[in-house]
Design a protein around this motif. Structure first.
Motif, PDB file in Angstrom:
ATOM      1  N   MET A   1      25.389  56.218  15.282  1.00 26.10           N
ATOM      2  CA  MET A   1      26.833  56.338  15.480  1.00 26.10           C
ATOM      3  C   MET A   1      27.206  55.689  16.804  1.00 26.10           C
ATOM      4  N   LYS A   2      28.317  55.000  16.783  1.00 29.21           N
ATOM      5  CA  LYS A   2      28.735  54.293  17.995  1.00 29.21           C
ATOM      6  C   LYS A   2      30.123  54.778  18.433  1.00 29.21           C
ATOM      7  N   ALA A   3      30.272  54.976  19.746  1.00 32.80           N
ATOM      8  CA  ALA A   3      31.583  55.342  20.285  1.00 32.80           C
ATOM      9  C   ALA A   3      32.143  54.162  21.051  1.00 32.80           C
ATOM     10  N   LYS A   4      33.409  53.896  20.835  1.00 34.64           N
ATOM     11  CA  LYS A   4      34.101  52.847  21.586  1.00 34.64           C
ATOM     12  C   LYS A   4      35.162  53.515  22.447  1.00 34.64           C
ATOM     13  N   VAL A   5      35.075  53.260  23.755  1.00 36.14           N
ATOM     14  CA  VAL A   5      35.967  53.929  24.695  1.00 36.14           C
ATOM     15  C   VAL A   5      36.829  52.887  25.402  1.00 36.14           C
ATOM     16  N   HIS A   6      38.127  53.075  25.340  1.00 36.70           N
ATOM     17  CA  HIS A   6      39.058  52.222  26.075  1.00 36.70           C
ATOM     18  C   HIS A   6      39.616  53.018  27.241  1.00 36.70           C
ATOM     19  N   VAL A   7      39.477  52.481  28.457  1.00 36.55           N
ATOM     20  CA  VAL A   7      40.020  53.147  29.646  1.00 36.55           C
ATOM     21  C   VAL A   7      41.106  52.240  30.215  1.00 36.55           C
ATOM     22  N   THR A   8      42.297  52.797  30.357  1.00 31.55           N
ATOM     23  CA  THR A   8      43.429  51.984  30.844  1.00 31.55           C
ATOM     24  C   THR A   8      44.160  52.731  31.958  1.00 31.55           C
ATOM     25  N   LEU A   9      44.783  51.981  32.845  1.00 35.21           N
ATOM     26  CA  LEU A   9      45.562  52.611  33.909  1.00 35.21           C
ATOM     27  C   LEU A   9      46.786  53.291  33.314  1.00 35.21           C
ATOM     28  N   LYS A  10      47.124  54.439  33.861  1.00 33.47           N
ATOM     29  CA  LYS A  10      48.319  55.134  33.401  1.00 33.47           C
ATOM     30  C   LYS A  10      49.559  54.309  33.711  1.00 33.47           C
ATOM     31  N   PRO A  11      50.608  54.462  32.897  1.00 32.63           N
ATOM     32  CA  PRO A  11      51.868  53.790  33.228  1.00 32.63           C
ATOM     33  C   PRO A  11      52.320  54.253  34.619  1.00 32.63           C
ATOM     34  N   GLY A  12      52.844  53.336  35.392  1.00 33.87           N
ATOM     35  CA  GLY A  12      53.336  53.712  36.716  1.00 33.87           C
ATOM     36  C   GLY A  12      52.315  53.504  37.820  1.00 33.87           C
ATOM     37  N   VAL A  13      51.009  53.373  37.448  1.00 34.32           N
ATOM     38  CA  VAL A  13      49.995  53.069  38.462  1.00 34.32           C
ATOM     39  C   VAL A  13      49.951  51.557  38.642  1.00 34.32           C
ATOM     40  N   LEU A  14      50.153  51.119  39.868  1.00 31.69           N
ATOM     41  CA  LEU A  14      50.180  49.686  40.168  1.00 31.69           C
ATOM     42  C   LEU A  14      48.849  49.040  39.763  1.00 31.69           C
ATOM     43  N   ASP A  15      48.921  47.916  39.063  1.00 28.23           N
ATOM     44  CA  ASP A  15      47.720  47.202  38.633  1.00 28.23           C
ATOM     45  C   ASP A  15      47.761  45.781  39.199  1.00 28.23           C
ATOM     46  N   PRO A  16      47.326  45.616  40.448  1.00 25.78           N
ATOM     47  CA  PRO A  16      47.427  44.286  41.066  1.00 25.78           C
ATOM     48  C   PRO A  16      46.599  43.229  40.328  1.00 25.78           C
ATOM     49  N   GLN A  17      45.468  43.668  39.714  1.00 26.60           N
ATOM     50  CA  GLN A  17      44.666  42.696  38.962  1.00 26.60           C
ATOM     51  C   GLN A  17      45.422  42.220  37.730  1.00 26.60           C
ATOM     52  N   GLY A  18      46.087  43.129  37.038  1.00 28.53           N
ATOM     53  CA  GLY A  18      46.895  42.752  35.884  1.00 28.53           C
ATOM     54  C   GLY A  18      47.996  41.781  36.286  1.00 28.53           C
ATOM     55  N   LYS A  19      48.623  42.055  37.438  1.00 28.28           N
ATOM     56  CA  LYS A  19      49.690  41.172  37.927  1.00 28.28           C
ATOM     57  C   LYS A  19      49.135  39.772  38.216  1.00 28.28           C
ATOM     58  N   ALA A  20      47.941  39.713  38.839  1.00 30.38           N
ATOM     59  CA  ALA A  20      47.337  38.419  39.156  1.00 30.38           C
ATOM     60  C   ALA A  20      47.014  37.649  37.875  1.00 30.38           C
ATOM     61  N   ILE A  21      46.540  38.377  36.856  1.00 30.00           N
ATOM     62  CA  ILE A  21      46.231  37.732  35.575  1.00 30.00           C
ATOM     63  C   ILE A  21      47.523  37.176  34.950  1.00 30.00           C
ATOM     64  N   ALA A  22      48.602  37.969  35.028  1.00 29.56           N
ATOM     65  CA  ALA A  22      49.889  37.511  34.477  1.00 29.56           C
ATOM     66  C   ALA A  22      50.338  36.226  35.175  1.00 29.56           C
ATOM     67  N   HIS A  23      50.188  36.206  36.505  1.00 29.42           N
ATOM     68  CA  HIS A  23      50.578  34.999  37.250  1.00 29.42           C
ATOM     69  C   HIS A  23      49.722  33.807  36.853  1.00 29.42           C
ATOM     70  N   ALA A  24      48.411  34.044  36.656  1.00 27.64           N
ATOM     71  CA  ALA A  24      47.505  32.956  36.289  1.00 27.64           C
ATOM     72  C   ALA A  24      47.859  32.409  34.906  1.00 27.64           C
ATOM     73  N   LEU A  25      48.206  33.295  33.980  1.00 31.19           N
ATOM     74  CA  LEU A  25      48.608  32.852  32.638  1.00 31.19           C
ATOM     75  C   LEU A  25      49.865  31.995  32.715  1.00 31.19           C
TER      76      LEU A  25
END
Lengths: 84, 229
Positions: A1-25
């Motif tokens: 049996m395999k478990a797949k776990v997704h961990v994401t930042l809560k809404p409202g928590v600043l995600d500077p890496q996500g912002k940098a990725i958006a700028h790069a795109l």
């Protein structure tokens, strides 16, 4: 049996890496990107027999793993999928 | 003051911390390896900076669940003074001994420079006799020092006078540069409810000799040593 776990930042928590990725795109010419949030994906192979009680019990066990270690619930949400 | 320093694989500031503690108290601290289950009797337990377990998963997450941290938590519950600096702060929040979390720096860059640290609560042993409002000079060196907690937690911390230090401009420093990591409300260090556990991102142990550019850190340790006996 395999478990797949997704961990994401809560809404409202600043995600500077996500912002940098958006700028790069944007810089690559991909318009239409409103926002990017970066998270983690973790796969766990569960030992045969550890899933006694079926997928429901396995999900409860992996959720406990998330609460104790895999996610920091101050800043992160998690989602568990079980593949039997 | 008898002190102990907890050392994990990847810790790298333990010798700086040992030097600072010995300078301040006249006694070398006991070094405790992470596999040791018992802690020596100590008035102060320090979780120093570095990259315990390579920052795997999240900075401090692995060390927070190690056996020695259970001993640290038990000592903290008994009222023993516990100091976490940098990675030590990250470990203490991951272990639940302090509220909140430390996120990636807002700049996304590793920041390593001297900063100003304003004493926010001058009435604890950790403040070393510095009055609230005094700005100390010491370095920061981290990638994940961006303190975060929800508004309710922040209001409670402020209401209970549990903000230990805030980032503040050094002489001549502009208003847009003094907060090195984007920490909410410029928070650089916080206390637990009992006031005996302090977590802080700046490195007082690297401001103890004139050749380091500041001896403000030594003042904190000397005051702590005097208070703890």
């Amino acid at each position: 049996m395999k478990a797949k776990v997704h961990v994401t930042l809560k809404p409202g928590v600043l995600d500077p890496q996500g912002k940098a990725i958006a700028h790069a795109l944007e810089a690559l010419g991909f318009d239409g990107v409103a926002d990017v949030r970066q998270g983690k994906y973790i796969e766990i192979d569960l030992k045969d027999g550890s899933g006694d009680g079926g997928a429901g019990a396995a999900e409860a066990r992996v959720s406990e793993m998330c609460e104790k270690l895999l996610a920091n619930t101050v800043i992160e949400n998690y989602r568990v999928e079980i593949d039997s | 003051m008898k002190s102990a320093i907890v050392v994990f694989p990847g810790t790298n500031r333990e010798r700086d911390m040992a030097e600072a503690l010995e300078l301040a108290s006249g006694r070398p601290p006991a070094m405790v390896w992470h596999r040791d289950t018992g802690l020596p009797e100590a008035d102060l337990i320090v979780v120093p900076g570095g990259f315990s377990y390579g920052d795997y998963l999240r900075a401090g997450a692995m060390a927070a669940h190690s056996p020695v941290l259970r001993s640290v938590a038990a000592a903290a519950r008994r009222g023993v003074a516990v100091l976490g600096v940098c990675n030590g702060f990250q470990i203490l929040v991951e272990a639940g001994l302090l509220p909140g979390a430390l996120l990636r720096n807002a700049s996304l860059k590793f920041v390593c420079r001297d900063i100003g640290v304003r004493v926010a609560n001058g009435r604890t042993a950790f403040a070393g006799g510095c009055d609230a409002g005094r700005v100390l000079r010491m370095p920061v060196a981290h990638h994940d020092g961006n303190y975060f907690a929800d508004a309710e937690t922040l209001d409670r911390l402020e209401g209970e006078d549990r903000i230990a230090f805030r980032y503040a401009p050094l002489a001549g420093e502009g208003p847009d540069r003094f907060n090195p990591n984007g920490s909410v409300r410029d928070i650089a260090g916080i206390y637990n409810e009992g006031g005996n556990v302090l977590g802080m991102m700046p490195h007082p142990e690297n401001a103890v000799r004139p050749d380091q550019g500041s001896t403000d850190g030594l003042g904190l340790f000397a005051g702590l040593a005097a208070a703890l006996g």
